[in-house]
Scaffold this active site. Structure first.
Site, PDB file in Angstrom:
ATOM      1  N   ASP A  19       2.303   7.073 -44.960  1.00 54.13           N
ATOM      2  CA  ASP A  19       2.141   6.706 -46.366  1.00 54.13           C
ATOM      3  C   ASP A  19       2.992   5.485 -46.717  1.00 54.13           C
ATOM      4  OD1 ASP A  19       1.068   6.929 -48.855  1.00 54.13           O
ATOM      5  OD2 ASP A  19       2.359   8.555 -49.528  1.00 54.13           O
ATOM      6  N   HIS A  36      -2.407  -2.131 -45.054  1.00 56.80           N
ATOM      7  CA  HIS A  36      -3.055  -1.307 -44.023  1.00 56.80           C
ATOM      8  C   HIS A  36      -3.020  -2.017 -42.673  1.00 56.80           C
ATOM      9  CE1 HIS A  36      -4.070   1.595 -46.979  1.00 56.80           C
ATOM     10  NE2 HIS A  36      -4.970   0.852 -47.603  1.00 56.80           N
ATOM     11  N   LEU A 130      -0.469  11.006 -23.134  1.00 58.09           N
ATOM     12  CA  LEU A 130      -0.298  11.317 -24.559  1.00 58.09           C
ATOM     13  C   LEU A 130      -1.672  11.621 -25.141  1.00 58.09           C
ATOM     14  CD1 LEU A 130       1.390  11.200 -27.304  1.00 58.09           C
ATOM     15  CD2 LEU A 130       0.673   8.798 -27.433  1.00 58.09           C
TER      16      LEU A 130
HETATM   17  C1  FPP Z   1      -1.624   5.634 -46.832  1.00 56.51           C
HETATM   18  O1  FPP Z   1      -0.954   4.603 -47.506  1.00 56.51           O
HETATM   19  C2  FPP Z   1      -2.374   5.074 -45.700  1.00 56.51           C
HETATM   20  C3  FPP Z   1      -3.723   5.131 -45.532  1.00 56.51           C
HETATM   21  C4  FPP Z   1      -4.631   5.785 -46.498  1.00 56.51           C
HETATM   22  C5  FPP Z   1      -4.393   4.473 -44.389  1.00 56.51           C
HETATM   23  C6  FPP Z   1      -3.690   4.589 -43.072  1.00 56.51           C
HETATM   24  C7  FPP Z   1      -4.216   3.571 -42.121  1.00 56.51           C
HETATM   25  C8  FPP Z   1      -3.488   2.866 -41.242  1.00 56.51           C
HETATM   26  C9  FPP Z   1      -2.057   3.080 -41.005  1.00 56.51           C
HETATM   27  C10 FPP Z   1      -4.108   1.783 -40.439  1.00 56.51           C
HETATM   28  C11 FPP Z   1      -4.995   2.130 -39.298  1.00 56.51           C
HETATM   29  C12 FPP Z   1      -4.610   3.310 -38.532  1.00 56.51           C
HETATM   30  C13 FPP Z   1      -5.338   3.892 -37.547  1.00 56.51           C
HETATM   31  C14 FPP Z   1      -4.794   5.086 -36.848  1.00 56.51           C
HETATM   32  C15 FPP Z   1      -6.666   3.416 -37.121  1.00 56.51           C
HETATM   33  P1  FPP Z   1      -1.318   4.314 -49.038  1.00 56.51           P
HETATM   34  O2  FPP Z   1      -2.420   3.322 -49.061  1.00 56.51           O
HETATM   35  O3  FPP Z   1      -1.615   5.610 -49.720  1.00 56.51           O
HETATM   36  O4  FPP Z   1       0.005   3.673 -49.565  1.00 56.51           O
HETATM   37  P2  FPP Z   1       0.609   3.812 -51.035  1.00 56.51           P
HETATM   38  O5  FPP Z   1       1.007   5.259 -51.208  1.00 56.51           O
HETATM   39  O6  FPP Z   1       1.794   2.895 -50.996  1.00 56.51           O
HETATM   40  O7  FPP Z   1      -0.451   3.371 -51.997  1.00 56.51           O
END
Ligand code: FPP
Length: 248
Positions: A19, A36, A130
């Protein structure tokens, strides 16, 4: 230099809510999608760490059932990023002995992504260094419901006696069946909740939270989480004395 952690004190399976990507970008006055992309680099850091530390399984919450309701531009950018990662990273992961698995409802994903997921799973199925499980279109409630549905279908067809349904049988129909449950759960970004991640599987998992935003995660932070885990006493409902092998 920090002292090495004994292998027997290390988690076998780490589960992560990654997050903070959006806030990481917003703090830099950049679009959330850039966060992201930075988050994808942190995924690589995390995989490197697990391989170096001999962690058996890593499960990452990449996209929840609820994330489909985000603004369409953000969902679209995430789909592009997933497709890009599946196109660019699988060779290298395979070379390093990583088995890839995906859990979640795949129906909402574009066909190109679903095809790449299936190909990556087949291609890496024999790897043992892994197990990297990506939860995409995943929700813990969905997981329990789909397991219950499978059992109900078997029971309705007369192939299963409902009286035989117990925790082991239900658990064997859940998405992570075949892996040990997560020992250590890490959530970055400062929120103190599980957010419909592995609701069943986290029953006895040690929880570790940090304010650090996911794109800022490095090996030192992951080492700190594992070191903290190594100090904890896991009792699984027993007493301390029982765990220590002494009197009950
Ligand atoms: C949460 O942060 C993150 C996500 C919803 C997306 C996670 C994706 C990645 C880390 C990139 C690709 C990963 C893989 C494994 C293919 P948020 O957007 O909710 O952040 P915020 O709480 O600051 O708004």
């Amino acid at each position: 230099m920090t002292a090495a952690i004994a292998p027997s004190r290390k988690p076998r399976h780490i589960a992560v809510i990654m997050d903070g990507n959006g806030r990481w970008a917003q703090r830099r006055q950049r679009p959330r999608t850039l966060g992201h992309r930075a988050g994808a680099r942190a995924v690589q850091v995390c995989v490197d760490f697990c391989l170096a530390e001999g962690i058996e399984a890593l499960t990452l919450f990449a996209f929840s059932s609820e994330n489909w309701n985000r603004p369409p531009e953000e969902v679209g950018a995430l789909m592009k990023l997933f497709l890009r990662m599946l196109s660019l990273e699988v060779d290298e992961l395979h070379r390093r002995g990583v088995r890839l698995a995906f859990i979640g409802e795949r129906r909402g994903f574009p066909e190109a992504i679903r095809d790449r997921m299936a190909e990556a799973e087949i291609r890496t199925a024999g790897n043992r260094a892994l197990t990297l499980t990506i939860a995409a279109g995943y929700g813990g409630r969905w997981d329990i419901a789909q397991a219950a549905r499978k059992l109900a279908i078997e029971a309705a067809a007369g192939r299963l006696d409902p009286a035989t349904i117990d925790e082991t049988l239900l658990g064997s129909h859940l998405s992570l069946a075949g892996l040990p449950p997560p020992d250590l759960f890490i959530r970055t970004g400062g929120d103190l909740r599980i957010s419909n991640f592995l609701l069943w599987q986290l029953a006895y998992t040690e929880l570790w939270f940090t304010e650090t935003l996911w794109p800022d995660v490095d090996a030192a932070l992951l080492r700190a989480a594992v070191a903290d885990f190594a100090e904890r006493e896991r009792r699984f409902g027993l007493t301390s004395a029982q765990v220590a092998g002494g009197a009950t």
